[in-house]
Write a protein that holds these residues in place. Sequence first.
Motif, mmCIF file in Angstrom:
data_model
loop_
_atom_site.group_PDB
_atom_site.id
_atom_site.type_symbol
_atom_site.label_atom_id
_atom_site.label_comp_id
_atom_site.label_asym_id
_atom_site.label_seq_id
_atom_site.Cartn_x
_atom_site.Cartn_y
_atom_site.Cartn_z
ATOM 1 N N MET A 107 -15.198 0.760 1.012
ATOM 2 C CA MET A 107 -14.116 0.420 1.926
ATOM 3 C C MET A 107 -14.668 0.275 3.341
ATOM 4 N N THR A 108 -14.208 -0.703 4.085
ATOM 5 C CA THR A 108 -14.652 -0.892 5.461
ATOM 6 C C THR A 108 -13.675 -0.229 6.411
ATOM 7 N N ASP A 109 -14.117 -0.043 7.651
ATOM 8 C CA ASP A 109 -13.260 0.591 8.654
ATOM 9 C C ASP A 109 -12.055 -0.263 8.997
ATOM 10 N N THR A 110 -12.122 -1.538 8.686
ATOM 11 C CA THR A 110 -11.013 -2.430 9.026
ATOM 12 C C THR A 110 -9.957 -2.476 7.940
ATOM 13 N N ASP A 111 -10.232 -1.862 6.803
ATOM 14 C CA ASP A 111 -9.238 -1.852 5.737
ATOM 15 C C ASP A 111 -8.032 -1.039 6.173
ATOM 16 N N THR A 112 -6.855 -1.586 5.973
ATOM 17 C CA THR A 112 -5.626 -0.960 6.448
ATOM 18 C C THR A 112 -5.472 0.462 5.943
ATOM 19 N N TYR A 113 -5.825 0.702 4.697
ATOM 20 C CA TYR A 113 -5.583 2.003 4.087
ATOM 21 C C TYR A 113 -6.870 2.808 3.892
ATOM 22 N N SER A 114 -7.955 2.433 4.590
ATOM 23 C CA SER A 114 -9.243 3.063 4.333
ATOM 24 C C SER A 114 -9.244 4.555 4.637
ATOM 25 N N ASP A 115 -8.507 4.996 5.657
ATOM 26 C CA ASP A 115 -8.525 6.402 6.045
ATOM 27 C C ASP A 115 -7.598 7.268 5.210
ATOM 28 N N GLU A 116 -6.588 6.654 4.604
ATOM 29 C CA GLU A 116 -5.579 7.475 3.943
ATOM 30 C C GLU A 116 -5.319 7.080 2.498
ATOM 31 N N ILE A 117 -6.077 6.120 1.995
ATOM 32 C CA ILE A 117 -5.755 5.590 0.676
ATOM 33 C C ILE A 117 -5.888 6.641 -0.419
ATOM 34 N N PHE A 118 -6.731 7.635 -0.186
ATOM 35 C CA PHE A 118 -6.929 8.662 -1.199
ATOM 36 C C PHE A 118 -6.299 9.998 -0.820
ATOM 37 N N SER A 119 -5.555 10.057 0.264
ATOM 38 C CA SER A 119 -5.042 11.342 0.742
ATOM 39 C C SER A 119 -4.130 12.009 -0.272
ATOM 40 N N PHE A 120 -3.307 11.235 -0.962
ATOM 41 C CA PHE A 120 -2.372 11.849 -1.900
ATOM 42 C C PHE A 120 -3.097 12.495 -3.079
ATOM 43 N N ARG A 121 -4.317 12.018 -3.380
ATOM 44 C CA ARG A 121 -5.063 12.604 -4.492
ATOM 45 C C ARG A 121 -5.633 13.974 -4.128
ATOM 46 N N LYS A 122 -5.634 14.281 -2.854
ATOM 47 C CA LYS A 122 -6.107 15.595 -2.420
ATOM 48 C C LYS A 122 -4.983 16.629 -2.431
ATOM 49 N N TRP A 123 -3.760 16.159 -2.644
ATOM 50 C CA TRP A 123 -2.626 17.075 -2.685
ATOM 51 C C TRP A 123 -2.606 17.827 -4.010
ATOM 52 N N LYS A 124 -2.160 19.058 -3.943
ATOM 53 C CA LYS A 124 -2.095 19.883 -5.147
ATOM 54 C C LYS A 124 -0.999 19.395 -6.083
ATOM 55 N N ASP A 125 0.117 19.003 -5.518
ATOM 56 C CA ASP A 125 1.244 18.584 -6.351
ATOM 57 C C ASP A 125 2.017 17.481 -5.634
ATOM 58 N N PHE A 126 2.253 16.385 -6.317
ATOM 59 C CA PHE A 126 3.019 15.294 -5.717
ATOM 60 C C PHE A 126 3.714 14.507 -6.821
ATOM 61 N N ILE A 127 4.707 13.733 -6.417
ATOM 62 C CA ILE A 127 5.358 12.822 -7.350
ATOM 63 C C ILE A 127 5.211 11.400 -6.822
ATOM 64 N N THR A 128 5.224 10.455 -7.725
ATOM 65 C CA THR A 128 5.092 9.039 -7.386
ATOM 66 C C THR A 128 6.443 8.355 -7.559
ATOM 67 N N ILE A 129 6.843 7.592 -6.554
ATOM 68 C CA ILE A 129 8.135 6.899 -6.593
ATOM 69 C C ILE A 129 7.888 5.402 -6.452
ATOM 70 N N GLU A 130 8.245 4.665 -7.478
ATOM 71 C CA GLU A 130 8.034 3.220 -7.509
ATOM 72 C C GLU A 130 9.131 2.490 -6.724
ATOM 73 N N PRO A 131 8.844 1.271 -6.258
ATOM 74 C CA PRO A 131 9.903 0.452 -5.646
ATOM 75 C C PRO A 131 10.982 0.124 -6.676
ATOM 76 N N LEU A 132 12.122 -0.314 -6.203
ATOM 77 C CA LEU A 132 13.206 -0.690 -7.108
ATOM 78 C C LEU A 132 12.815 -1.884 -7.972
ATOM 79 N N GLU A 133 13.306 -1.884 -9.197
ATOM 80 C CA GLU A 133 13.213 -3.084 -10.017
ATOM 81 C C GLU A 133 14.104 -4.157 -9.397
#
Length: 207
Positions: A107-133
Amino acid sequence: MSTEQLLNECLVILRSIKDDRKSLEKLLGFMKEEFVENNEINLFEIPDYKLQVPPKYRNLISEVAGNMSAGLISFVNTETLEVDGMPKEIYSDLPLEEDDEEYEEEMTDTDTYSDEIFSFRKWKDFITIEPLESSEAYRIMEYFVDNLPKGHAKNILNNAINGKKPFANFNNFIHQSEYRELWFEFKDRMYEKYVIDSYLYKITDKG
């Protein structure tokens, strides 16, 4: 029958009830309902659903609903109530967790999500919520049109959502109309209701 003849017929009926208050009120109500376009939707009949949940969850509900409206996947930390959002196409391209380190190096520094794209994987417990169909988003749009008063705008929007490309045609009209802000408010409340009804119990059960 010409328009002048039709008008004369209407005036004859009107003169016949000119001294009858109840008949005049009934006629006035009918004419307003059928021919006068009301520019307001009574949103007071649609409650602010966030007020029905504990205060600590209200910002979370608004944030997830906003992500959902924008087509983003939300990740909710059930311990801290932190929310991350990510476009669905980026999430679908994520590597397996064991490949995270290698992927982050690419990932490059210019990637929009480069700093936080993996942050949720560091959480102990989380849920994923999809957009509406799309079918669920359509029902919200349809409900909005159903709540509009009778008139020109409602007729146009009914035709828009029942023809080809309903979302595009609806947006093309609504964003240039006097109903633009009302639509945004209505949509926000409906998305928040969906989050509360479908996901809040999962967050509170784990929190």
